[in-house]
Scaffold this motif. Structure first.
Motif, PDB file in Angstrom:
ATOM      1  N   GLU A 135      70.756 123.471 -34.865  1.00 58.98           N
ATOM      2  CA  GLU A 135      69.550 123.981 -35.521  1.00 58.98           C
ATOM      3  C   GLU A 135      69.934 124.546 -36.880  1.00 58.98           C
ATOM      4  O   GLU A 135      70.890 125.336 -36.986  1.00 58.98           O
ATOM      5  N   LEU A 136      69.228 124.139 -37.908  1.00 62.47           N
ATOM      6  CA  LEU A 136      69.489 124.605 -39.264  1.00 62.47           C
ATOM      7  C   LEU A 136      68.758 125.909 -39.543  1.00 62.47           C
ATOM      8  O   LEU A 136      67.854 126.308 -38.805  1.00 62.47           O
ATOM      9  N   GLN A 137      69.153 126.573 -40.629  1.00 66.95           N
ATOM     10  CA  GLN A 137      68.576 127.853 -40.987  1.00 66.95           C
ATOM     11  C   GLN A 137      67.073 127.754 -41.221  1.00 66.95           C
ATOM     12  O   GLN A 137      66.322 128.688 -40.951  1.00 66.95           O
ATOM     13  N   ASN A 138      66.602 126.588 -41.688  1.00 65.02           N
ATOM     14  CA  ASN A 138      65.173 126.424 -41.975  1.00 65.02           C
ATOM     15  C   ASN A 138      64.361 126.007 -40.754  1.00 65.02           C
ATOM     16  O   ASN A 138      63.169 125.750 -40.857  1.00 65.02           O
TER      17      ASN A 138
ATOM     18  N   ARG B 234      72.306 127.398 -38.147  1.00 61.74           N
ATOM     19  CA  ARG B 234      71.955 128.679 -37.537  1.00 61.74           C
ATOM     20  C   ARG B 234      72.410 128.772 -36.092  1.00 61.74           C
ATOM     21  O   ARG B 234      72.823 129.844 -35.625  1.00 61.74           O
TER      22      ARG B 234
ATOM     23  N   LYS C 259      78.964 125.999 -36.527  1.00 61.56           N
ATOM     24  CA  LYS C 259      77.996 127.097 -36.576  1.00 61.56           C
ATOM     25  C   LYS C 259      78.298 128.029 -37.743  1.00 61.56           C
ATOM     26  O   LYS C 259      79.441 128.445 -37.949  1.00 61.56           O
ATOM     27  N   GLY C 260      77.282 128.339 -38.515  1.00 61.95           N
ATOM     28  CA  GLY C 260      77.437 129.239 -39.649  1.00 61.95           C
ATOM     29  C   GLY C 260      77.902 128.565 -40.923  1.00 61.95           C
ATOM     30  O   GLY C 260      77.968 129.204 -41.978  1.00 61.95           O
TER      31      GLY C 260
ATOM     32  N   TYR D 114      59.411 121.754 -41.369  1.00 63.06           N
ATOM     33  CA  TYR D 114      60.754 122.228 -41.070  1.00 63.06           C
ATOM     34  C   TYR D 114      61.025 122.328 -39.572  1.00 63.06           C
ATOM     35  O   TYR D 114      62.140 122.602 -39.156  1.00 63.06           O
TER      36      TYR D 114
ATOM     37  N   SER E  35      71.809 122.617 -45.715  1.00 62.64           N
ATOM     38  CA  SER E  35      71.355 123.869 -45.122  1.00 62.64           C
ATOM     39  C   SER E  35      72.522 124.498 -44.368  1.00 62.64           C
ATOM     40  O   SER E  35      73.582 123.893 -44.232  1.00 62.64           O
ATOM     41  N   THR E  36      72.313 125.703 -43.877  1.00 62.09           N
ATOM     42  CA  THR E  36      73.307 126.389 -43.059  1.00 62.09           C
ATOM     43  C   THR E  36      72.956 126.218 -41.595  1.00 62.09           C
ATOM     44  O   THR E  36      71.777 126.256 -41.217  1.00 62.09           O
TER      45      THR E  36
ATOM     46  N   ARG F 138      77.808 125.737 -44.062  1.00 66.16           N
ATOM     47  CA  ARG F 138      76.889 125.000 -44.912  1.00 66.16           C
ATOM     48  C   ARG F 138      77.161 123.518 -44.719  1.00 66.16           C
ATOM     49  O   ARG F 138      78.309 123.067 -44.814  1.00 66.16           O
TER      50      ARG F 138
END
Length: 313
Positions: A15-18, A6, A42-43, A61, A3-4, A45
């Motif tokens: 904290e991940l994008q999901n 966030r 941060k930001g 999630y 994930s990316t 992948r």
């Protein structure tokens, strides 16, 4: 899981994008670790990897999990970089399979503090003069297989170049000249970040090298440099660390043409920076004498880690 990232919650939690929150296994929270995560994670992948002794399953999630995190395309996990750079301490609260290796990675065997004469003797075998078609500069080894550093404006691969070592009399030894076998990476931003990573052909022999420092030195700590200014090969001078800035350091050691690319070390012989020349910062040097610059060795370590290049510890 991939994930990316966030956001950065703390120096040990992201904290991940999901929406999944990931607590970094094996590290303690600190301001330095949070700053590192903000700047380098941060930001990005990332791949999230569970510990082999306690796999975790995500029910939603919004689950908080404990795991290792690796930035995609980089070698090693984020925790390893934090610990080896001394930006975070080991967290032993959770007994996981990798904590022993993490703890071992933090145990750097440091050389004792040396006198000036001892330090000079220690530095000389690892430092050399670089001779190009247009001039001379300085370089030094950072592993025993010929991996070396200098400045981009000393060696950028555009000219024929060789390296020459010092003899027992302190002068260049014309019988001990070696070719440069490969330029690994060379970079300049025409300001204060200027370096070249390269290999010297050593005919299968091992060489002395200087280890890169594992954590930042304190302001005011004593430093020394060894360089090859024209006519004075093996010029040794001392000063202090004035300040850290973005990817470079400011120090008070006098620098002359030919000193470019030489090692700036603490009195344990650990490289704090790659020395810059006065000419490279001519305007600043004329306005404020006694101020010199060096590329931060911790920044160089990040570059080497990203390239997957092994250097001495």
């Amino acid at each position: 899981m991939q994930s990316t990232v966030r956001g950065i919650i703390s120096g040990k939690e992201i904290e991940l994008q999901n929406g999944t929150k990931v607590v970094l296994l094996g590290v303690q929270d600190s301001e330095n670790s949070k700053k590192y995560l903000e700047q380098h994670v941060k930001g990005k992948r990332v791949t999230v990897i569970s510990d082999s002794k306690q796999p975790q399953f995500i029910s939603t999630y919004l689950t908080t999990i404990y795991a290792y995190v690796r930035v995609n395309g980089e070698k090693g996990c984020v925790q390893n970089k934090l610990l080896q750079s001394r930006l975070a301490k080991v967290n032993t609260a959770l007994q996981c399979d990798s904590l022993e290796s993490f703890a071992e990675a933090c145990k750097v065997k440091r050389h004792p503090i040396m006198s000036s004469s001892e330090l000079l003797t220690y530095m000389k075998p690892a430092t050399f003069c670089i001779i190009t078609e247009s001039g001379t500069g300085t370089g030094f080894f950072i592993n025993d297989n010929g991996l070396a550093l200098t400045n981009n404006h000393v060696l950028d691969g555009s000219e024929n170049a060789v390296v020459c070592f010092f003899g027992e009399d302190g002068k260049l030894d014309g019988s001990n000249i070696h070719p440069i076998s490969r330029i690994i990476k060379t970079y300049t931003n025409n300001d204060k970040i200027d370096y070249t990573i390269f290999m010297v052909q050593l005919d299968n022999s091992k060489c002395h090298y200087l280890p890169l420092i594992a954590q930042r030195e304190n302001q005011g700590e004593a430093l020394a440099k060894l360089g090859c200014p024209v006519g004075e090969f093996g010029n040794f001078q001392t000063g202090v660390l004035s300040n850290y800035d973005t990817n470079y350091i400011v120090h008070s050691i006098g620098s002359n043409h030919g000193d470019s690319g030489g090692p700036v070390v603490n009195f344990r012989g650990e490289v704090v920076g790659v020395n810059q020349s006065i000419q490279f910062n001519r305007t600043i040097a004329e306005q404020a004498k006694g101020i010199a610059y060096a590329v931060d060795a911790l920044y160089i370590k990040q570059v080497l880690d990203n390239l997957g290049v092994e250097y001495g510890r």
